[in-house]
Design a protein around this motif. Structure first.
Motif, short mmCIF file in Angstrom:
data_model
loop_
_atom_site.label_atom_id
_atom_site.label_comp_id
_atom_site.label_asym_id
_atom_site.label_seq_id
_atom_site.Cartn_x
_atom_site.Cartn_y
_atom_site.Cartn_z
N ALA A 1 0.93 -1.12 0.10
CA ALA A 1 0.04 -0.09 -0.08
C ALA A 1 0.74 1.51 0.12
CB ALA A 1 -0.88 0.21 1.16
N ARG A 2 0.41 2.32 -0.57
CA ARG A 2 1.04 3.55 -0.50
C ARG A 2 0.08 4.71 0.08
NH1 ARG A 2 -0.31 7.81 -4.30
NH2 ARG A 2 1.85 8.48 -4.05
N LYS A 3 -1.27 3.91 0.59
CA LYS A 3 -2.13 5.00 1.29
C LYS A 3 -3.13 4.03 1.72
CE LYS A 3 -4.58 9.32 1.39
NZ LYS A 3 -5.22 10.49 0.72
N THR A 4 -3.51 3.82 2.93
CA THR A 4 -4.72 3.09 3.51
C THR A 4 -5.75 3.82 4.43
OG1 THR A 4 -3.18 1.02 3.14
CG2 THR A 4 -4.85 0.88 4.66
N TYR A 5 -6.91 3.39 4.20
CA TYR A 5 -7.98 3.73 5.35
C TYR A 5 -8.55 2.55 6.06
CZ TYR A 5 -8.09 8.52 2.92
OH TYR A 5 -7.88 9.52 2.44
N ASP A 6 -8.57 2.53 7.12
CA ASP A 6 -9.20 1.20 8.03
C ASP A 6 -10.38 1.79 8.37
OD1 ASP A 6 -7.05 -0.54 7.36
OD2 ASP A 6 -6.60 -0.74 9.65
N LEU A 7 -11.39 1.04 8.21
CA LEU A 7 -12.66 1.25 9.06
C LEU A 7 -12.73 0.41 10.34
CD1 LEU A 7 -15.30 0.94 5.90
CD2 LEU A 7 -13.74 2.85 6.69
N GLU A 8 -13.03 0.83 11.35
CA GLU A 8 -13.12 0.22 12.74
C GLU A 8 -14.44 0.17 13.11
OE1 GLU A 8 -8.39 1.05 13.97
OE2 GLU A 8 -10.08 2.10 15.09
N VAL A 9 -15.09 -0.83 13.52
CA VAL A 9 -16.32 -1.02 13.61
C VAL A 9 -16.38 -0.98 15.36
CG1 VAL A 9 -16.65 -3.32 13.91
CG2 VAL A 9 -18.74 -2.12 13.64
N TRP A 10 -17.41 -0.43 16.11
CA TRP A 10 -17.55 -0.38 17.82
C TRP A 10 -18.12 -1.69 18.08
CZ3 TRP A 10 -15.88 1.89 21.71
CH2 TRP A 10 -16.47 1.61 22.92
N LEU A 11 -17.38 -2.46 18.99
CA LEU A 11 -17.77 -3.50 19.62
C LEU A 11 -17.95 -3.35 21.15
CD1 LEU A 11 -15.32 -6.35 17.80
CD2 LEU A 11 -17.42 -5.44 17.22
N PRO A 12 -19.36 -3.46 21.33
CA PRO A 12 -19.80 -3.28 22.60
C PRO A 12 -19.07 -4.35 23.72
CG PRO A 12 -21.64 -3.01 21.22
CD PRO A 12 -20.48 -3.66 20.79
N GLN B 1 -15.93 -2.89 24.13
CA GLN B 1 -15.85 -1.55 24.76
C GLN B 1 -14.82 -1.06 23.63
OE1 GLN B 1 -18.10 0.41 26.71
NE2 GLN B 1 -19.02 -1.06 25.83
N ARG B 2 -14.70 -1.12 22.31
CA ARG B 2 -13.38 -0.52 21.58
C ARG B 2 -13.88 -0.68 20.09
NH1 ARG B 2 -8.53 -4.77 21.81
NH2 ARG B 2 -7.75 -3.35 20.32
N TYR B 3 -13.19 0.11 19.31
CA TYR B 3 -13.40 -0.11 17.66
C TYR B 3 -12.62 -1.12 17.51
CZ TYR B 3 -16.06 4.23 17.58
OH TYR B 3 -17.20 5.11 17.81
N ARG B 4 -12.52 -1.82 16.50
CA ARG B 4 -11.91 -2.98 15.81
C ARG B 4 -11.98 -3.01 14.57
NH1 ARG B 4 -9.84 -7.17 19.00
NH2 ARG B 4 -8.63 -7.28 17.21
N GLU B 5 -10.81 -3.25 13.80
CA GLU B 5 -10.64 -3.04 12.21
C GLU B 5 -11.62 -4.18 11.73
OE1 GLU B 5 -8.12 -4.72 8.70
OE2 GLU B 5 -7.11 -4.52 10.55
N ILE B 6 -12.31 -3.80 10.74
CA ILE B 6 -13.20 -4.46 9.82
C ILE B 6 -13.07 -4.55 8.39
CG2 ILE B 6 -15.17 -2.72 9.61
CD1 ILE B 6 -17.09 -5.29 10.51
N SER B 7 -12.31 -3.51 7.88
CA SER B 7 -12.14 -3.19 6.68
C SER B 7 -10.72 -2.48 6.39
CB SER B 7 -13.15 -2.66 5.87
OG SER B 7 -12.68 -2.47 4.28
N SER B 8 -10.12 -2.62 5.43
CA SER B 8 -8.89 -1.93 4.95
C SER B 8 -9.00 -1.67 3.56
CB SER B 8 -7.42 -2.57 5.12
OG SER B 8 -7.17 -2.50 6.44
N CYS B 9 -8.82 -0.31 3.05
CA CYS B 9 -9.08 -0.10 1.73
C CYS B 9 -7.92 0.91 1.20
CB CYS B 9 -10.23 0.98 1.50
SG CYS B 9 -11.88 0.07 1.77
#
Length: 422
Positions: free
Chosen positions: A329-340, A343-351
């Motif tokens: 990768a030269r640039k990446t956005y991670d999507l992090e979903v909230w997991l109750p 009690q934290r955000y966790r990666e669910i996608s990398s673009c």
């Protein structure tokens, strides 16, 4: 893979990019090998030319009755030296390529600096984590309570990091995958592909899994590799090809099982379904014009975000720093979903936008309109989304006080109108 000409033109910029990745300077070593190889190539060409000239002179002397002994001796010496130069050229070329393919892509200028995930930068958030009037359960506790998530059976069958899903949860996971692939094809314009799950060395090399990450892959006794992501076969569909500019961008998607050995993850996420050896994922791949790949990257990220929004799952978008990005990768956005449950955000996608890095390895090019030459395409990939992790997020965010799960509206058509599990 990096372009050696670009390194010759600006070695300082190349080393500066590697430094942002935490890698020592490499330009000097590469250019020294390159100089030796070019010298060997020049000497080879000069010797070949001299041998050809001498051979012509020998012929002329023989026709005229002259003495060609000295020239014959010279040609004999050249014939002995030329193969050694050919071998030197081949060996130096292999050494240069081995070094080049071991080095990661350089980060884009707007990628944040930093050594690891602690330096990642939050771009935006969507949704508000739900305020529960009871203590929410982890997905594994909830799944076992529902009788639909059996980790003991998975361990008996296959060992650690496997699970058996049963009944309603198996059906829910299937519904999530079907919803995602329909969204990406029907609304976002990706072409659905059903690719092989086993690939050859060349495909794994083309997207950057080989040779550096051999231990992260599973290998069949046929010599094939089980795909760690559908990015591998989808991106390689354009390997060794020249596309017409008008055909860009190509957008492809696939829902496949994925297989990862999780080397180096000992002790991480050993409970539950967060980190499994086998999981399903909807992958998105774009083959784009270099002038439009940044725009395509933003679009792909929004396509992944739409899944989370439709499933009513709070998330945040993170720009990965230079030290936390993947190899290609030269640039990446991670999507992090909230997991109750955590009690934290966790990666669910990398673009990721890989620029021309993978394209050079794969020899994937396009022909600009009105030009004779070709240019490398840009390749992009993203999860749209990881199905197992989305199942986890749906379970935890939509759980009810009595241990059930409320089905998000978007999934109900895939479950025969079912509104609740439990």
């Amino acid at each position: 893979m990096h372009d050696l000409k670009t390194i010759r033109d600006n070695p300082a910029a190349f080393d500066a990019g590697l430094a942002r990745r935490g890698i020592a300077p490499q330009a000097e070593a590469l250019l020294a090998l390159d100089a030796r190889r070019r010298a060997a190539q020049t000497a080879f060409q000069e010797m070949q030319a001299r041998r050809n000239d001498a051979s012509k002179q020998i012929g002329a002397l023989k026709r005229s009755g002259g003495d060609a002994t000295a020239l014959l001796d010279e040609v004999a010496v050249l014939k002995e030296k030329i193969p050694a130069l050919e071998e030197e050229d081949r060996a130096l070329g292999a050494e240069i390529e081995a070094l080049l393919v071991s080095l990661p892509n350089l980060p884009a200028d707007d990628v944040p600096d930093g050594p690891d995930e602690s330096a990642n930068v939050e771009i935006r958030r969507w949704g508000t984590p739900r305020a529960f009037d009871f203590t929410p359960l982890d997905h594994d506790a909830l799944g076992e309570k529902l009788g639909g998530m059996d980790f003991d059976a998975g361990a008996r069958l296959s060992g650690a990091r496997f699970v058996v899903l049963k009944g309603a949860l198996a059906r829910l996971q299937r519904a999530i995958g079907q919803f995602m692939i329909d969204l990406q094809t029907n609304e976002h314009g990706y072409t659905e592909i059903d690719p092989p799950l086993l690939v050859k060395d060349g495909a794994a090399f083309g997207t950057g899994q080989l040779p550096k990450f051999t231990e992260d892959l599973f290998r069949a006794n046929t010599g094939h590799w089980l795909i760690p992501t559908a990015e591998v076969p989808l991106t390689n569909l354009v390997a060794d090809s020249i596309l017409e500019e008008a055909a860009l961008p190509l957008r492809m998607t696939a829902l496949t099982p994925c297989f990862r050995s999780e080397a180096g993850s000992a002790g991480k996420d050993t409970r539950g379904m967060i980190r499994q050896h086998q999981f399903h994922k909807v992958e998105m791949v774009s083959i784009a014009h270099p002038d439009h790949s940044e725009e395509e990257h933003q679009r792909m990220t929004r396509c992944a975000e739409t899944v989370l929004q439709r499933l009513e799952l709070p998330y945040r978008v993170m720009a990965l720093c230079a030290g936390d990005m993947g190899f290609s990768a030269r640039k990446t956005y991670d999507l992090e979903v909230w997991l109750p449950g955590q009690q934290r955000y966790r990666e669910i996608s990398s673009c990721s936008n890989c620029g021309d890095f993978q394209a050079r390895r794969m020899k994937a090019r396009f022909r600009p309109e009105g030009e004779k030459g070709t240019r490398a395409v840009h390749t992009l990939n993203g999860s749209g989304l990881a199905v197992g992790r989305t199942l986890i997020a749906v379970m935890e965010n939509h759980q009810t006080a009595d241990g059930g799960i409320q089905i998000p509206e978007a999934l109900r058509p895939y479950l025969g109108g079912l509104e609740r599990i439990g």
